[in-house]
Design an enzyme around this catalytic site. Structure first.
Site, short mmCIF file in Angstrom:
data_model
loop_
_atom_site.label_atom_id
_atom_site.label_comp_id
_atom_site.label_asym_id
_atom_site.label_seq_id
_atom_site.Cartn_x
_atom_site.Cartn_y
_atom_site.Cartn_z
N LYS A 9 -56.08 15.01 -3.79
CA LYS A 9 -57.42 14.91 -3.04
C LYS A 9 -55.93 15.44 -1.54
O LYS A 9 -55.13 15.51 -1.38
CB LYS A 9 -57.11 13.62 -3.41
N TYR A 49 -68.74 13.91 -6.63
CA TYR A 49 -69.18 12.23 -6.82
C TYR A 49 -70.29 11.48 -6.49
O TYR A 49 -70.26 10.42 -6.31
CB TYR A 49 -68.19 11.73 -5.21
N PHE A 57 -69.22 2.33 -0.57
CA PHE A 57 -68.49 3.62 0.15
C PHE A 57 -68.51 4.71 0.12
O PHE A 57 -67.37 5.57 0.63
CB PHE A 57 -66.85 2.53 -0.41
N ARG A 85 -55.90 9.35 -17.17
CA ARG A 85 -55.96 8.70 -16.43
C ARG A 85 -55.12 7.31 -16.16
O ARG A 85 -54.61 7.16 -15.37
CB ARG A 85 -57.81 7.86 -16.90
N THR A 91 -57.71 2.57 -10.63
CA THR A 91 -58.36 3.20 -8.51
C THR A 91 -58.22 2.07 -7.52
O THR A 91 -57.98 2.78 -7.05
CB THR A 91 -59.81 2.93 -9.02
N ARG A 102 -50.51 7.06 -8.76
CA ARG A 102 -51.11 5.38 -7.54
C ARG A 102 -50.45 4.91 -7.26
O ARG A 102 -49.59 4.36 -6.65
CB ARG A 102 -52.72 5.18 -7.72
N ASN A 112 -56.37 7.27 -2.31
CA ASN A 112 -55.78 6.65 -3.45
C ASN A 112 -54.58 8.84 -4.22
O ASN A 112 -54.60 8.66 -5.27
CB ASN A 112 -56.22 6.08 -4.36
N GLU A 126 -67.19 18.29 -14.47
CA GLU A 126 -66.59 18.83 -13.22
C GLU A 126 -65.39 20.49 -13.59
O GLU A 126 -65.85 21.20 -12.57
CB GLU A 126 -64.98 17.86 -13.13
P1 ATP Z 1 -61.55 9.26 -9.08
O1 ATP Z 1 -62.84 9.59 -9.57
O2 ATP Z 1 -61.36 9.89 -7.50
O3 ATP Z 1 -60.08 9.49 -9.83
P2 ATP Z 1 -61.22 6.64 -10.29
O4 ATP Z 1 -62.14 7.69 -10.85
O5 ATP Z 1 -60.47 5.72 -10.40
O6 ATP Z 1 -61.16 7.42 -9.19
P3 ATP Z 1 -64.11 5.32 -9.36
O7 ATP Z 1 -64.95 4.50 -9.56
O8 ATP Z 1 -64.76 7.01 -10.06
O9 ATP Z 1 -62.75 5.70 -9.93
O10 ATP Z 1 -64.37 6.05 -7.67
C1 ATP Z 1 -64.32 7.29 -6.87
C2 ATP Z 1 -63.33 6.97 -5.78
O11 ATP Z 1 -64.20 6.47 -4.48
C3 ATP Z 1 -62.24 6.18 -5.93
O12 ATP Z 1 -61.01 6.83 -6.15
C4 ATP Z 1 -61.39 5.25 -4.53
O13 ATP Z 1 -60.91 6.76 -3.42
C5 ATP Z 1 -62.88 5.65 -4.41
N1 ATP Z 1 -63.51 4.25 -4.38
C6 ATP Z 1 -63.71 3.54 -5.68
N2 ATP Z 1 -63.67 2.08 -5.63
C7 ATP Z 1 -63.96 2.22 -3.93
C8 ATP Z 1 -64.34 0.94 -3.03
N3 ATP Z 1 -64.99 -0.13 -3.75
N4 ATP Z 1 -63.77 0.30 -1.77
C9 ATP Z 1 -63.40 1.67 -1.30
N5 ATP Z 1 -63.10 3.03 -1.70
C10 ATP Z 1 -63.75 3.32 -3.67
MG MG Z 2 -64.10 8.51 -11.33
#
Ligand code: ATP
Ligand code: MG
Length: 137
Positions: A9, A49, A57, A85, A91, A102, A112, A126
């Site tokens: 990112k 996303y 968010f 992962r 996350t 992370r 993150n 994706e």
């Molecule tokens: P990514 O998809 O980026 O790999 P992830 O799969 O670990 O992350 P997701 O649930 O897909 O988590 O959320 C995507 C992104 O949205 C997270 O990486 C984080 O940056 C943001 N995010 C998720 N939950 C929250 C939250 N509760 N508050 C703020 N930002 C969040």
């Molecule tokens: Mg994700």
């Protein structure tokens, strides 16, 4: 062979973590088969996303992801989706184990530094969103 989509990112790029992150995936034994630097538009970030669009968010997430260039990658290898992962960590960086990307490099959920596909369907989706067939080795 299994493939996953990984993106460093904008804050990961800004902070000079590209080489370290690529090295971790390489040393683990995965193979880099797609790589490019892309500055996503907010529309493209929202498409990436899309499954999170109902979350509170989401607008901040889209702005963050579109705030600068990201390193878009396709990695290949046995169980690369799940193991990738694990290399990335939880996350919320506060929950991410030390030794994960992370866990080692960030403290804020909304900053993150890395994305990884969360399953076979999202990996396929994706990869095709970010890469053309002839951009993958
Ligand atoms: P990514 O998809 O980026 O790999 P992830 O799969 O670990 O992350 P997701 O649930 O897909 O988590 O959320 C995507 C992104 O949205 C997270 O990486 C984080 O940056 C943001 N995010 C998720 N939950 C929250 C939250 N509760 N508050 C703020 N930002 C969040
Ligand atoms: Mg994700």
């Amino acid at each position: 062979k299994e493939r996953t989509f990984i993106a460093i990112k904008p804050d990961g790029v800004n902070r000079g973590l590209i080489a370290d992150i690529i090295a971790r995936f390489e040393k683990k034994g995965f193979k880099l088969v797609g790589l490019k630097l892309v500055h996503p538009t907010e529309d493209f970030a929202a498409e990436h996303y899309d499954d999170l669009k109902a979350r509170p968010f989401f607008p901040a997430l889209v702005k963050y992801f579109a705030s600068g260039p990201v390193v878009a990658m396709v990695w290949e290898g046995k169980d690369v989706i799940l193991t990738g992962r694990k290399l990335i960590g939880a996350t919320n960086p506060a929950d991410a184990a030390v030794g994960t990307i992370r866990g080692d490099y960030c403290i804020i959920m909304g900053r993150n530094i890395i994305h990884g596909s969360d399953g076979a369907d999202s990996a396929k989706h994706e990869i095709s969103l970010w890469f053309k067939e002839n951009e993958i080795a």
